[in-house]
Design a protein around this motif. Structure first.
Motif, PDB file in Angstrom:
ATOM      1  N   VAL A 177       0.873  -1.186   0.000  1.00 34.91           N
ATOM      2  CA  VAL A 177       0.000   0.000   0.000  1.00 34.91           C
ATOM      3  C   VAL A 177       0.903   1.228   0.000  1.00 34.91           C
ATOM      4  O   VAL A 177       1.749   1.380   0.887  1.00 34.91           O
ATOM      5  CB  VAL A 177      -0.932   0.017   1.217  1.00 34.91           C
ATOM      6  CG1 VAL A 177      -1.803   1.273   1.217  1.00 34.91           C
ATOM      7  CG2 VAL A 177      -1.794  -1.239   1.246  1.00 34.91           C
ATOM      8  N   ASP A 178       0.735   2.114  -0.988  1.00 28.60           N
ATOM      9  CA  ASP A 178       1.660   3.249  -1.081  1.00 28.60           C
ATOM     10  C   ASP A 178       1.033   4.526  -1.633  1.00 28.60           C
ATOM     11  O   ASP A 178       1.743   5.417  -2.105  1.00 28.60           O
ATOM     12  CB  ASP A 178       2.883   2.872  -1.911  1.00 28.60           C
ATOM     13  CG  ASP A 178       2.546   2.421  -3.328  1.00 28.60           C
ATOM     14  OD1 ASP A 178       1.388   2.612  -3.756  1.00 28.60           O
ATOM     15  OD2 ASP A 178       3.437   1.889  -4.006  1.00 28.60           O
ATOM     16  N   SER A 199       6.877   1.716   1.905  1.00 32.25           N
ATOM     17  CA  SER A 199       6.676   2.989   1.202  1.00 32.25           C
ATOM     18  C   SER A 199       6.927   4.190   2.111  1.00 32.25           C
ATOM     19  O   SER A 199       7.432   5.219   1.662  1.00 32.25           O
ATOM     20  CB  SER A 199       5.278   3.057   0.584  1.00 32.25           C
ATOM     21  OG  SER A 199       4.271   3.030   1.567  1.00 32.25           O
ATOM     22  N   ALA A 200       6.601   4.058   3.401  1.00 31.82           N
ATOM     23  CA  ALA A 200       6.876   5.147   4.341  1.00 31.82           C
ATOM     24  C   ALA A 200       8.371   5.261   4.615  1.00 31.82           C
ATOM     25  O   ALA A 200       8.939   6.366   4.609  1.00 31.82           O
ATOM     26  CB  ALA A 200       6.114   4.922   5.638  1.00 31.82           C
ATOM     27  N   LEU A 201       9.021   4.123   4.863  1.00 32.62           N
ATOM     28  CA  LEU A 201      10.457   4.146   5.165  1.00 32.62           C
ATOM     29  C   LEU A 201      11.279   4.617   3.972  1.00 32.62           C
ATOM     30  O   LEU A 201      12.340   5.229   4.146  1.00 32.62           O
ATOM     31  CB  LEU A 201      10.912   2.758   5.606  1.00 32.62           C
ATOM     32  CG  LEU A 201      10.337   2.274   6.938  1.00 32.62           C
ATOM     33  CD1 LEU A 201      10.726   0.828   7.190  1.00 32.62           C
ATOM     34  CD2 LEU A 201      10.819   3.149   8.089  1.00 32.62           C
ATOM     35  N   ASP A 213       8.671  11.286   9.542  1.00 32.51           N
ATOM     36  CA  ASP A 213       7.570  11.927  10.270  1.00 32.51           C
ATOM     37  C   ASP A 213       6.554  12.534   9.305  1.00 32.51           C
ATOM     38  O   ASP A 213       5.340  12.449   9.531  1.00 32.51           O
ATOM     39  CB  ASP A 213       8.089  12.980  11.256  1.00 32.51           C
ATOM     40  CG  ASP A 213       8.880  14.086  10.587  1.00 32.51           C
ATOM     41  OD1 ASP A 213       9.432  13.868   9.482  1.00 32.51           O
ATOM     42  OD2 ASP A 213       8.971  15.180  11.181  1.00 32.51           O
ATOM     43  N   LEU A 214       7.032  13.091   8.195  1.00 33.19           N
ATOM     44  CA  LEU A 214       6.115  13.650   7.193  1.00 33.19           C
ATOM     45  C   LEU A 214       5.332  12.542   6.502  1.00 33.19           C
ATOM     46  O   LEU A 214       4.137  12.692   6.213  1.00 33.19           O
ATOM     47  CB  LEU A 214       6.900  14.462   6.161  1.00 33.19           C
ATOM     48  CG  LEU A 214       7.666  15.673   6.699  1.00 33.19           C
ATOM     49  CD1 LEU A 214       8.464  16.334   5.580  1.00 33.19           C
ATOM     50  CD2 LEU A 214       6.717  16.675   7.351  1.00 33.19           C
ATOM     51  N   GLN A 215       5.994  11.442   6.222  1.00 28.82           N
ATOM     52  CA  GLN A 215       5.321  10.297   5.611  1.00 28.82           C
ATOM     53  C   GLN A 215       4.200   9.776   6.512  1.00 28.82           C
ATOM     54  O   GLN A 215       3.064   9.550   6.068  1.00 28.82           O
ATOM     55  CB  GLN A 215       6.341   9.183   5.367  1.00 28.82           C
ATOM     56  CG  GLN A 215       7.365   9.497   4.306  1.00 28.82           C
ATOM     57  CD  GLN A 215       6.799   9.333   2.907  1.00 28.82           C
ATOM     58  OE1 GLN A 215       6.331   8.262   2.532  1.00 28.82           O
ATOM     59  NE2 GLN A 215       6.831  10.402   2.128  1.00 28.82           N
ATOM     60  N   ASP A 220      -1.479   9.005   7.981  1.00 27.13           N
ATOM     61  CA  ASP A 220      -2.510   9.127   9.016  1.00 27.13           C
ATOM     62  C   ASP A 220      -3.636  10.026   8.541  1.00 27.13           C
ATOM     63  O   ASP A 220      -4.820   9.741   8.773  1.00 27.13           O
ATOM     64  CB  ASP A 220      -1.876   9.683  10.290  1.00 27.13           C
ATOM     65  CG  ASP A 220      -2.509   9.113  11.548  1.00 27.13           C
ATOM     66  OD1 ASP A 220      -3.069   8.006  11.493  1.00 27.13           O
ATOM     67  OD2 ASP A 220      -2.444   9.783  12.598  1.00 27.13           O
ATOM     68  N   GLN A 221      -3.294  11.109   7.852  1.00 27.77           N
ATOM     69  CA  GLN A 221      -4.326  12.020   7.328  1.00 27.77           C
ATOM     70  C   GLN A 221      -5.144  11.344   6.238  1.00 27.77           C
ATOM     71  O   GLN A 221      -6.362  11.538   6.145  1.00 27.77           O
ATOM     72  CB  GLN A 221      -3.656  13.294   6.803  1.00 27.77           C
ATOM     73  CG  GLN A 221      -3.113  14.202   7.902  1.00 27.77           C
ATOM     74  CD  GLN A 221      -2.217  15.294   7.387  1.00 27.77           C
ATOM     75  OE1 GLN A 221      -2.027  15.445   6.173  1.00 27.77           O
ATOM     76  NE2 GLN A 221      -1.619  16.051   8.301  1.00 27.77           N
ATOM     77  N   ALA A 222      -4.490  10.527   5.409  1.00 30.33           N
ATOM     78  CA  ALA A 222      -5.222   9.811   4.353  1.00 30.33           C
ATOM     79  C   ALA A 222      -6.231   8.845   4.936  1.00 30.33           C
ATOM     80  O   ALA A 222      -7.268   8.577   4.328  1.00 30.33           O
ATOM     81  CB  ALA A 222      -4.228   9.067   3.458  1.00 30.33           C
ATOM     82  N   ALA A 223      -5.931   8.347   6.134  1.00 25.99           N
ATOM     83  CA  ALA A 223      -6.828   7.382   6.786  1.00 25.99           C
ATOM     84  C   ALA A 223      -7.926   8.041   7.597  1.00 25.99           C
ATOM     85  O   ALA A 223      -8.873   7.366   8.016  1.00 25.99           O
ATOM     86  CB  ALA A 223      -6.018   6.462   7.697  1.00 25.99           C
ATOM     87  N   ALA A 224      -7.808   9.354   7.803  1.00 27.72           N
ATOM     88  CA  ALA A 224      -8.777  10.042   8.684  1.00 27.72           C
ATOM     89  C   ALA A 224     -10.147  10.154   8.032  1.00 27.72           C
ATOM     90  O   ALA A 224     -10.277  10.198   6.813  1.00 27.72           O
ATOM     91  CB  ALA A 224      -8.236  11.423   9.021  1.00 27.72           C
TER      92      ALA A 224
END
Length: 224
Positions: A177-178, A199-201, A213-215, A220-224
């Protein structure tokens, strides 16, 4: 878990990364409260330290099994019990695993479908995967399912929706998931949570920058 959660995996290509401890601190400071790792990549002592750090930070712990042979999976489950993780994700040998987890309080989310290779891939037809999900979810002691939807060659949103509709237990979508579009599709399909690690790392999730931290904030915002 709540209605829809992001689980940050301290992993790249299905292995726990060497610098996972530092990433735990970043994740906790970023407000991430669901953090997991794989059963390969680091020695047990380091995994123990990871689990302790995650717990001290007030987050929920997840261990995802990627060993495919029975004996390796049993060793991984034994490690999960010794670590006292909150969730055990993955694995393919439910008959062997369930007795080991009895009375531990660990919530077990095995893989439905046919899992091959490393990194793991999901194989089988749409109907076969749904049937596998139904059979697993019917088992006492199975709390939910860990679906490698984006590691399959099928219509992924349709597969997630079919599995979620067929079982009454929560479904976590794991692997590859990316993008925000994928996160939205997972949510619309009815899943309870999703995992992101590589994808975050690697700084590949669309965000203000590649820093972890930005990733994590963007995910988290995409999941909100």
């Amino acid at each position: 878990m709540t209605a829809f959660d992001f689980i940050f995996m301290l992993t790249r290509n299905d292995r726990t990364v060497q610098d996972a401890a530092g990433h735990v601190a970043t994740a906790l400071a970023s407000g991430i409260r669901h953090i997991g790792f794989k059963d390969v990549g680091l020695p047990f002592a380091a995994l123990h330290d990871l689990a302790q750090a995650i717990r001290r930070g007030g987050a929920t712990t997840y261990l995802e099994v990627v060993s495919l042979d029975r004996d390796s999976e049993i060793r991984s489950v034994t490690a999960a019990v010794e670590l006292g993780v909150d969730y055990l994700l993955g694995g393919t040998h439910a008959d062997d695993v369930l007795p080991l987890l009895a009375g531990t309080g660990i919530r077990y989310y095995p893989f439905p479908g046919r899992i091959v290779g490393h990194p793991s891939r999901l194989e089988g037809t749409h109907a076969e995967i749904v049937a596998s999900a139904v059979a697993l979810a019917a088992r006492d002691g199975v709390a939910g399912l860990d679906l490698l939807a984006y590691r399959s060659s099928l219509n992924v949103p349709a597969l997630i929706a079919a599995v979620c509709a067929a079982v009454a237990k929560p479904v976590i979508v794991a692997g590859s998931v990316d993008s925000p579009a994928q996160v939205r599709a997972i949510r619309r399909a009815g899943a309870a949570a999703f995992t992101i690690g590589t994808s975050a790392l690697d700084g590949r999730f669309p965000a203000a920058g590649p820093a972890l931290d930005l990733q994590l904030r963007a995910i988290d915002q995409a999941a909100a």
